[in-house]
Each structure stands twice: as C-alpha cells, then as structure tokens.
Design a protein around this motif. Structure first.
Motif, PDB file in Angstrom:
ATOM      1  N   LYS A 182     -18.175  -7.080  -2.985  1.00 17.00           N
ATOM      2  CA  LYS A 182     -17.155  -8.092  -2.755  1.00 17.00           C
ATOM      3  C   LYS A 182     -15.903  -7.518  -2.095  1.00 17.00           C
ATOM      4  O   LYS A 182     -14.957  -8.246  -1.809  1.00 17.00           O
ATOM      5  N   GLY A 183     -15.882  -6.217  -1.867  1.00 24.73           N
ATOM      6  CA  GLY A 183     -14.725  -5.610  -1.223  1.00 24.73           C
ATOM      7  C   GLY A 183     -14.257  -4.364  -1.945  1.00 24.73           C
ATOM      8  O   GLY A 183     -15.032  -3.663  -2.589  1.00 24.73           O
ATOM      9  N   ILE A 184     -12.952  -4.066  -1.842  1.00 25.96           N
ATOM     10  CA  ILE A 184     -12.336  -2.890  -2.459  1.00 25.96           C
ATOM     11  C   ILE A 184     -11.487  -3.333  -3.651  1.00 25.96           C
ATOM     12  O   ILE A 184     -10.693  -4.268  -3.550  1.00 25.96           O
ATOM     13  N   TYR A 185     -11.655  -2.614  -4.773  1.00 24.01           N
ATOM     14  CA  TYR A 185     -10.861  -2.893  -5.958  1.00 24.01           C
ATOM     15  C   TYR A 185     -10.147  -1.618  -6.391  1.00 24.01           C
ATOM     16  O   TYR A 185     -10.625  -0.510  -6.146  1.00 24.01           O
ATOM     17  N   LYS A 186      -8.985  -1.800  -7.032  1.00 23.44           N
ATOM     18  CA  LYS A 186      -8.169  -0.668  -7.475  1.00 23.44           C
ATOM     19  C   LYS A 186      -7.945  -0.738  -8.982  1.00 23.44           C
ATOM     20  O   LYS A 186      -7.928  -1.803  -9.581  1.00 23.44           O
ATOM     21  N   PHE A 187      -7.729   0.456  -9.545  1.00 24.46           N
ATOM     22  CA  PHE A 187      -7.376   0.578 -10.955  1.00 24.46           C
ATOM     23  C   PHE A 187      -6.234   1.574 -11.045  1.00 24.46           C
ATOM     24  O   PHE A 187      -6.366   2.734 -10.655  1.00 24.46           O
ATOM     25  N   ASP A 188      -5.086   1.121 -11.556  1.00 22.55           N
ATOM     26  CA  ASP A 188      -3.891   1.968 -11.619  1.00 22.55           C
ATOM     27  C   ASP A 188      -3.709   2.647 -12.964  1.00 22.55           C
ATOM     28  O   ASP A 188      -2.668   3.233 -13.244  1.00 22.55           O
ATOM     29  N   GLY A 189      -4.744   2.576 -13.803  1.00 19.84           N
ATOM     30  CA  GLY A 189      -4.658   3.134 -15.144  1.00 19.84           C
ATOM     31  C   GLY A 189      -4.463   2.070 -16.202  1.00 19.84           C
ATOM     32  O   GLY A 189      -4.676   2.318 -17.394  1.00 19.84           O
ATOM     33  N   LYS A 190      -4.079   0.864 -15.759  1.00 25.59           N
ATOM     34  CA  LYS A 190      -3.877  -0.259 -16.684  1.00 25.59           C
ATOM     35  C   LYS A 190      -4.654  -1.499 -16.256  1.00 25.59           C
ATOM     36  O   LYS A 190      -5.328  -2.129 -17.062  1.00 25.59           O
ATOM     37  N   ASP A 191      -4.530  -1.841 -14.967  1.00 24.33           N
ATOM     38  CA  ASP A 191      -5.096  -3.096 -14.494  1.00 24.33           C
ATOM     39  C   ASP A 191      -6.001  -2.874 -13.281  1.00 24.33           C
ATOM     40  O   ASP A 191      -5.778  -1.967 -12.468  1.00 24.33           O
ATOM     41  N   TYR A 192      -7.005  -3.750 -13.165  1.00 23.29           N
ATOM     42  CA  TYR A 192      -7.873  -3.793 -11.997  1.00 23.29           C
ATOM     43  C   TYR A 192      -7.393  -4.910 -11.077  1.00 23.29           C
ATOM     44  O   TYR A 192      -6.984  -5.974 -11.546  1.00 23.29           O
ATOM     45  N   SER A 193      -7.453  -4.667  -9.779  1.00 19.45           N
ATOM     46  CA  SER A 193      -7.011  -5.692  -8.836  1.00 19.45           C
ATOM     47  C   SER A 193      -7.752  -5.534  -7.518  1.00 19.45           C
ATOM     48  O   SER A 193      -8.214  -4.450  -7.166  1.00 19.45           O
ATOM     49  N   HIS A 194      -7.853  -6.641  -6.795  1.00 23.33           N
ATOM     50  CA  HIS A 194      -8.407  -6.627  -5.449  1.00 23.33           C
ATOM     51  C   HIS A 194      -7.291  -6.175  -4.528  1.00 23.33           C
ATOM     52  O   HIS A 194      -6.302  -6.873  -4.352  1.00 23.33           O
ATOM     53  N   PHE A 195      -7.412  -4.979  -3.923  1.00 20.56           N
ATOM     54  CA  PHE A 195      -6.249  -4.381  -3.278  1.00 20.56           C
ATOM     55  C   PHE A 195      -5.768  -5.178  -2.080  1.00 20.56           C
ATOM     56  O   PHE A 195      -4.592  -5.169  -1.746  1.00 20.56           O
ATOM     57  N   THR A 196      -6.632  -5.898  -1.418  1.00 23.31           N
ATOM     58  CA  THR A 196      -6.203  -6.663  -0.247  1.00 23.31           C
ATOM     59  C   THR A 196      -5.368  -7.876  -0.631  1.00 23.31           C
ATOM     60  O   THR A 196      -4.791  -8.515   0.235  1.00 23.31           O
ATOM     61  N   GLU A 197      -5.308  -8.193  -1.911  1.00 21.89           N
ATOM     62  CA  GLU A 197      -4.480  -9.313  -2.351  1.00 21.89           C
ATOM     63  C   GLU A 197      -3.142  -8.838  -2.906  1.00 21.89           C
ATOM     64  O   GLU A 197      -2.317  -9.652  -3.325  1.00 21.89           O
ATOM     65  N   ASN A 198      -2.939  -7.529  -2.916  1.00 24.80           N
ATOM     66  CA  ASN A 198      -1.670  -7.013  -3.429  1.00 24.80           C
ATOM     67  C   ASN A 198      -0.526  -7.368  -2.482  1.00 24.80           C
ATOM     68  O   ASN A 198      -0.689  -7.408  -1.269  1.00 24.80           O
ATOM     69  N   ASP A 199       0.638  -7.602  -3.045  1.00 23.01           N
ATOM     70  CA  ASP A 199       1.810  -7.903  -2.218  1.00 23.01           C
ATOM     71  C   ASP A 199       2.167  -6.708  -1.346  1.00 23.01           C
ATOM     72  O   ASP A 199       2.059  -5.562  -1.756  1.00 23.01           O
ATOM     73  N   GLY A 200       2.570  -6.995  -0.128  1.00 18.76           N
ATOM     74  CA  GLY A 200       3.044  -5.946   0.765  1.00 18.76           C
ATOM     75  C   GLY A 200       2.010  -5.363   1.700  1.00 18.76           C
ATOM     76  O   GLY A 200       2.340  -4.557   2.569  1.00 18.76           O
TER      77      GLY A 200
END
Length: 362
Positions: free
Chosen positions: A166-184
């Motif tokens: 489904k794409g690229i996902y990130k984990f910052d040590g606390k939360d998982y997120s779809h990185f292309t939806e991150n602000d900025g």
C-alpha cells in the motif's frame, strides 16, 4: 591610654579585619569556581537497511529460508530454524534487519515479527497501516498481497520505514503513519501519493546525505525523499528499479529487473554500468573492505567480483569455478571481521576470507 597606643590598636584591628575578609572571599571563590563543561558529542546513527542476510551483535548469521528464517552460529557451526510454530507472523520472510539496539526485525508476508531476548513478537498489518478489512495471509500468498512487508529501513534519526504493497509507512518509536500523508511533504512526482498510487516498494535505503530512496515492483520507477520533497526519477523508462547500496565513493547503486546492468547516481546524474560478465539481473550487492564490489549474477550465474578493472565470476555449488553457471546466489553479507558470506537458494552458506572459500551446510 596614650594616643600612639590607641592608633596602633586601631591599625591592628583593621588589618585583622581585612585579612579575614580577603581570606573568606578567596575561599568562597574556590568553592564556587565554575568548570567548563565539554560540549556533548551529538552524532547521528548509521542507517540500516533490511537484506536477505544480516549478522547480529552476537555474531550469528541470519538469512531468509524457503520456510521461515535460519540462524547460523559461526562459533559452533550450528544452524537453527524458526517458523510460525516458534512465533513468526508468517513463514515467508522477505528481508531481515537488526536495529541499533540489537532487535531483529523480520519483514514477512503477514506483517512484521521482531526478535528480542529470545522472544518473537508480532506487529500486525492493522497496527502498521491502520484500520482495514484484514484477512490473515494464507498459503496463497498473492491472494493477500496487501499484507506484505517487503523491506525495512532504520534511518540515521532512528525512524523506521516499511515498504508495503500500500506504500511507505513510518514508525517514530511511538506511532505508525503513512509518510506521504505527513504535513510538510512536498510532492513533485506527479502521482497522487495520498491515494496510494505509489505502491509495492521492495527496497528502501538512506544515502549519506540523508536522502531516502525507494523503488521496486509497482512503483513505476525510482523515488527519492530528501526530508521535505518527494521526487520521481524515470531511469531509462524502466518501471522496476530498486536502490541497492551506496559505495564509499558516494555513488548510489540501483538495479533494473531482468536486465544485466546496474545504474549509479553520483548526486548529479544517472549512469549505466554493465559488462559481458553480467549474465542476468543483479538484486543484491556489497562493497568489501578493499572497495571491491560483489554482486549476485542473476539466477544461475553465481557471484561476480569487480575490483574497478576486471570482472571475475564465481560459483560455489561444486567448488570455486570460473565461468560456471550452476549457483543461484540469493544473498551477500560482509561480517564484522570483513569476511564475505554468500547464500545459495539451497540454503548453503559460503564464507570467503580473502583467500579461501569455506562451505557450511547442515
């Protein structure tokens, strides 16, 4: 009391007072003296990308097997296998990473499995990508390809990146997120990445400048994220391009599916790299301590060595032979002592110490 005696007593009084005051002040100055604190050495960690082989902090060699994952202990020459029965989320393991704390991460066909303190833990697909109509991956892998985690990267800041269908996902040590939806994130690719048009990355690496590269099946070329902007590169109109590694001279290396050639990027432009010695597509490579390059040579043509001037093909199924074509190398690893390890499709291991090839098999 005469005047002279009186003046002498007064002088002695003030002299005693001044000596006492100065001594007290000097004592206070010594007790409160400030010591210059040396500046703290703040450095980023070395990024780690998942591969089909890795060496853990204890010296064990981990590699993807046909069923599950296998660990080889070089000090005892013993193999140990792990499968779903031992706690893996799936027996199809795509790649392996050891993070900076010594935790093993396994990218599987059904989420992620971690190994720490001899305990396996499962990170499920719903945990990584959020709520979805989830069905556990069955024996029919491609019926549930959306559950695949193909690759993992721990970047120089400690963040984890996962390549999923489904794409690229990130984990910052606390939360998982779809990185292309991150602000900025500025999207310069021409793709509606928030709608999942970029999918199926099979390889993620970070170069020395901090850029994140990813590509693979379904990604329609190569992508690069510099921390602010996501860019797309169409390398010779090839849809299936995977980042492999960065060599010591700064060049980033990429492969092209089913093509006997590689590409390098020097920070300015892409250049093709090929030779008549390369028989088929290269999907794993590394640089040894002497800056020589080693690549697998397709599915049947062994391993190719390149020292910057000459190419040598090796195969290890029946010894070390030149120009033989019966060894399918599926992984290459440089251990902490500089030895080069090769894994064959038949799970045979081979170690090259710079002089001799040694074979290990159960």
């Amino acid at each position: 009391m005469n005047f002279k005696i009186q003046m002498t007593l007064i002088q002695l009084f003030w002299l005693t007072f001044l000596l006492t005051f100065c001594t007290s002040c000097n004592g206070q100055e010594q007790r409160t003296r400030q010591v210059e604190i040396p500046p703290r050495d703040v450095t980023t960690m070395q990024s780690r990308a998942s591969q089909s082989m890795t060496q853990d902090q204890k010296g064990n060699i981990w590699f993807c097997d046909s069923i599950g994952v296998t660990v080889f202990n070089p000090s005892t020459n013993k193999f140990k296998h792990y499968t779903e029965k031992d706690g893996l989320s799936h027996n199809n393991v795509n790649s392996i990473l050891e993070d900076n704390k010594g935790v093993i991460w396994l990218a599987t066909a059904n989420g992620i499995t971690t190994y720490e303190d001899e305990i396996f833990s499962v990170i499920t697909i719903p945990t990584i990508i959020g709520n979805m109509n989830y069905i556990k991956t069955s024996s029919n892998l491609y019926a549930h390809i959306e559950n695949f985690i193909n690759c993992i990267l721990q970047d120089s800041k400690g963040n984890f990146w996962f390549g999923n269908q489904k794409g690229i996902y990130k984990f910052d040590g606390k939360d998982y997120s779809h990185f292309t939806e991150n602000d900025g994130v500025q999207n310069n690719t021409g793709y509606a990445i928030s709608d999942g048009q970029i999918f199926g990355p099979e390889s993620i690496i970070e170069d020395k400048s901090g850029k994140i590269w990813f590509g693979g099946r379904g990604t329609d070329g190569l992508f690069c994220y510099d921390g602010k902007t996501l860019n797309h590169y169409n390398v010779d109109s090839i849809e299936w391009v995977r980042p492999l590694m960065q060599s010591s001279n700064g060049d980033v290396w990429f492969n092209a599916r089913r093509k006997p050639m590689l590409y390098t990027y020097d920070g300015k432009s892409f250049k093709s790299f090929t030779s008549i010695e390369l028989k088929d597509w290269v999907f794993t490579m590394l640089e040894d301590n002497d800056k020589n390059l080693w690549f697998n040579n397709g599915k049947n043509d062994g391993v190719t060595f390149y020292d910057g001037k000459k190419f040598i093909n090796y195969t290890t199924e029946i010894g070390v032979l030149h120009n033989a074509s019966n060894f399918f190398c599926t992984g290459i690893l440089k251990d902490k002592e500089g030895n080069i390890w090769f894994k064959s499709l038949s799970t045979e291991l081979c170690k090259y110490d710079g002089k001799t090839f040694t074979f290990y098999q159960e």
